[in-house]
Design an enzyme around this catalytic site. Structure first.
Site, PDB file in Angstrom:
ATOM      1  N   LYS A  87       0.799  -1.231   0.000  1.00 46.98           N
ATOM      2  CA  LYS A  87       0.000   0.000   0.000  1.00 46.98           C
ATOM      3  C   LYS A  87       0.832   1.283   0.000  1.00 46.98           C
ATOM      4  CE  LYS A  87      -4.404  -1.570   1.772  1.00 46.98           C
ATOM      5  NZ  LYS A  87      -4.247  -3.012   2.067  1.00 46.98           N
ATOM      6  N   GLU A 109      -9.720   6.858   3.383  1.00 49.32           N
ATOM      7  CA  GLU A 109     -10.636   5.948   4.058  1.00 49.32           C
ATOM      8  C   GLU A 109      -9.830   4.738   4.475  1.00 49.32           C
ATOM      9  OE1 GLU A 109     -10.036   5.883   0.897  1.00 49.32           O
ATOM     10  OE2 GLU A 109      -9.734   3.751   0.531  1.00 49.32           O
ATOM     11  N   SER A 383       1.737  -9.886  -0.713  1.00 48.08           N
ATOM     12  CA  SER A 383       1.394  -8.460  -0.650  1.00 48.08           C
ATOM     13  C   SER A 383       1.741  -7.796   0.673  1.00 48.08           C
ATOM     14  CB  SER A 383      -0.091  -8.274  -0.948  1.00 48.08           C
ATOM     15  OG  SER A 383      -0.875  -9.092  -0.092  1.00 48.08           O
TER      16      SER A 383
HETATM   17  C1  LIG Z   1      -5.093  -4.017   1.653  1.00 47.51           C
HETATM   18  C2  LIG Z   1      -4.389  -5.279   1.400  1.00 47.51           C
HETATM   19  C3  LIG Z   1      -4.796  -6.169   0.373  1.00 47.51           C
HETATM   20  C4  LIG Z   1      -6.020  -5.958  -0.461  1.00 47.51           C
HETATM   21  O1  LIG Z   1      -6.005  -4.820  -1.280  1.00 47.51           O
HETATM   22  P1  LIG Z   1      -5.749  -4.904  -2.841  1.00 47.51           P
HETATM   23  O2  LIG Z   1      -6.117  -3.559  -3.306  1.00 47.51           O
HETATM   24  O3  LIG Z   1      -6.629  -5.977  -3.399  1.00 47.51           O
HETATM   25  O4  LIG Z   1      -4.325  -5.230  -3.033  1.00 47.51           O
HETATM   26  C5  LIG Z   1      -4.039  -7.302   0.151  1.00 47.51           C
HETATM   27  N1  LIG Z   1      -2.950  -7.587   0.903  1.00 47.51           N
HETATM   28  C6  LIG Z   1      -2.545  -6.774   1.905  1.00 47.51           C
HETATM   29  C7  LIG Z   1      -1.343  -7.161   2.701  1.00 47.51           C
HETATM   30  C8  LIG Z   1      -3.247  -5.606   2.186  1.00 47.51           C
HETATM   31  O5  LIG Z   1      -2.834  -4.810   3.183  1.00 47.51           O
END
Ligand SMILES: *Cc1c(COP(=O)(O)O)cnc(C)c1O
Length: 409
Positions: A87, A109, A383
């Site tokens: 993010k 948000e 992610s």
């Molecule tokens: C917020 C988040 C997501 C989901 O958001 P996407 O916009 O689909 O990437 C996925 N993995 C992590 C670690 C997150 O913090």
């Protein structure tokens, strides 16, 4: 960070906003297009990503896991970034753009708090003020992230409307933006919202896929057979996929939250990954938060609640580009259940010494389910890191139990 700025993805996307937001959205489009033509902006963002956020992130060959499951697995380590997830790529990009536009204040948000923390971080780094809208129910569930944002100098504004969760926080943030356009930029957190947000945010995350493609070519001299990423709004997935869309032989898989499949009135897998079992709502085309996309709604157009073990995947819609990629068949969308996700969480801890975010564990869960003994080369986007989820996992599996895999339900 640079790339095309599509308004539509097939029939999806567009700008579905009240009259008062048409101009600001156009100004944002123009500012972004101008910024990414300016080498100074691109260099400054690259520098921030490198020296502050920690890019490029490594590509880790998951050696023990690969041997165990009979496939060659590589992990793209977005979990190693500052603040613990992808993010920050987007938050820094938009914050830098806002500053360039002469704005002094960011609003955002947040649901679980991760995007709020990333935005508060970027605001602190760039000297902007920051207000974060958060449903009061989410504030209760994510106390620690509320405190984290406050430590970073942000003000967290509780939203007491509706279900007091993410969806309501977005409505409130949009309202704030309308009344404070001169000073304020709205930092949206995923590839959602009116154009230019979905394409702009994808471009800020494209570094994930561009790096991973280069890294896996270096490591194996070929492209992977399959790329897997989890999908909430879809930003980490599209950042990864965008580098492979033209490589027709690379299979692309998006994994959604499948929930526990038990909660009455809760719709677990909200989208394409959802089993089309009798009685389950079928995702349909609609408009939510300024964009036309596919979402869970009832016959009257009321948006339905979702449930997933990971708060980051708990949003009733998916980004418009994903809706289009689903329709063309270029990306396959599937779901992982809460139980499969917990088992995958544990597997990655034990075999690789990595605690993944529960969101990211969805991608690992699908890997474990479908690619055992295939001998395939598979790239998984990790992610984020799982430190934030340790309490949740502990609450489910307890403290005394040595293993969670193999448990039933
Ligand atoms: C917020 C988040 C997501 C989901 O958001 P996407 O916009 O689909 O990437 C996925 N993995 C992590 C670690 C997150 O913090």
């Amino acid at each position: 960070m640079n790339g095309p700025l599509e308004r539509y993805f097939g029939e999806y996307g567009g700008v579905y906003v009240p009259e008062t937001l048409v101009r600001p959205v156009e100004e944002l489009t123009a500012a972004y297009e101008e910024a990414v033509r300016d080498a100074t902006f691109l260099e400054e963002l690259s520098r921030l990503l490198r020296n502050y956020a920690g890019r490029p992130t490594p590509l880790t060959p998951a050696q023990r896991l690969s041997e165990e499951i009979g496939a060659e697995v590589f992990l793209k380590r977005e979990d190693l970034l500052h603040t613990g997830a992808h993010k920050i790529n987007n938050a820094l990009g938009q914050a830098l753009l806002a500053k360039r536009m002469g704005k002094t204040r960011l609003i955002a948000e947040t649901g679980a708090g991760q995007h709020g923390v990333a935005t508060a971080t970027a605001a602190a780094k760039l000297g902007l003020s920051c207000d974060v809208y958060m449903g009061t129910e989410d504030m209760r569930r994510q106390e620690l992230n509320v405190f984290r944002m406050e430590l970073l100098g942000a003000r967290v504004i509780g939203v007491d409307a509706g279900s007091r969760t993410l969806k309501d926080a977005i409505n409130e943030a949009l309202r704030d933006w309308v009344s404070n356009l001169r000073t304020t930029h709205y930092v949206l957190g995923s590839v959602l919202g009116p154009a230019p947000y979905p394409a702009m945010i994808r471009n800020f995350h494209r570094c994930i896929g561009d790096e991973a493609r280069r890294q896996i070519l270096e490591a194996t001299s070929r492209l992977p057979d399959t790329v897997i990423a989890c999908v909430g709004g879809g930003s980490n997935a599209i950042g990864m996929f965008s580098a492979f869309l033209e490589d027709r032989n690379v299979e692309l898989v998006g994994v959604e939250g499948g929930g526990c499949g038990k909660g009455p009135g809760e719709h677990a897998a909200r989208y394409f990954g959802s089993p089309t079992a009798e009685g389950k709502p079928v995702p349909t085309v609609g408009v939510l938060h300024g964009t036309k996309t596919v979402l869970l709604q009832d016959a009257d157009g009321n948006v339905l609640p979702t449930h997933s073990i990971s708060a980051g995947l708990d949003y009733p819609a998916i980004g418009p580009e994903h809706a289009a990629l689903h329709d063309t068949g270029r990306v396959r969308y599937v779901a992982a259940s809460d139980h499969e996700v917990l088992a995958a969480f544990e597997t990655l801890c034990r075999w690789e010494g990595i605690l993944p975010a529960l969101e990211s564990a969805h991608a690992v869960a699908y890997l474990l389910k479908e690619y055992r003994n295939t001998g395939k080369t598979i790239l998984v986007n990790l992610s984020g890191r799982g430190d934030k989820d340790v309490e949740t996992v502990r609450g489910i599996v307890g403290t005394g139990r040595a293993s969670i895999s193999g448990e039933d339900g």
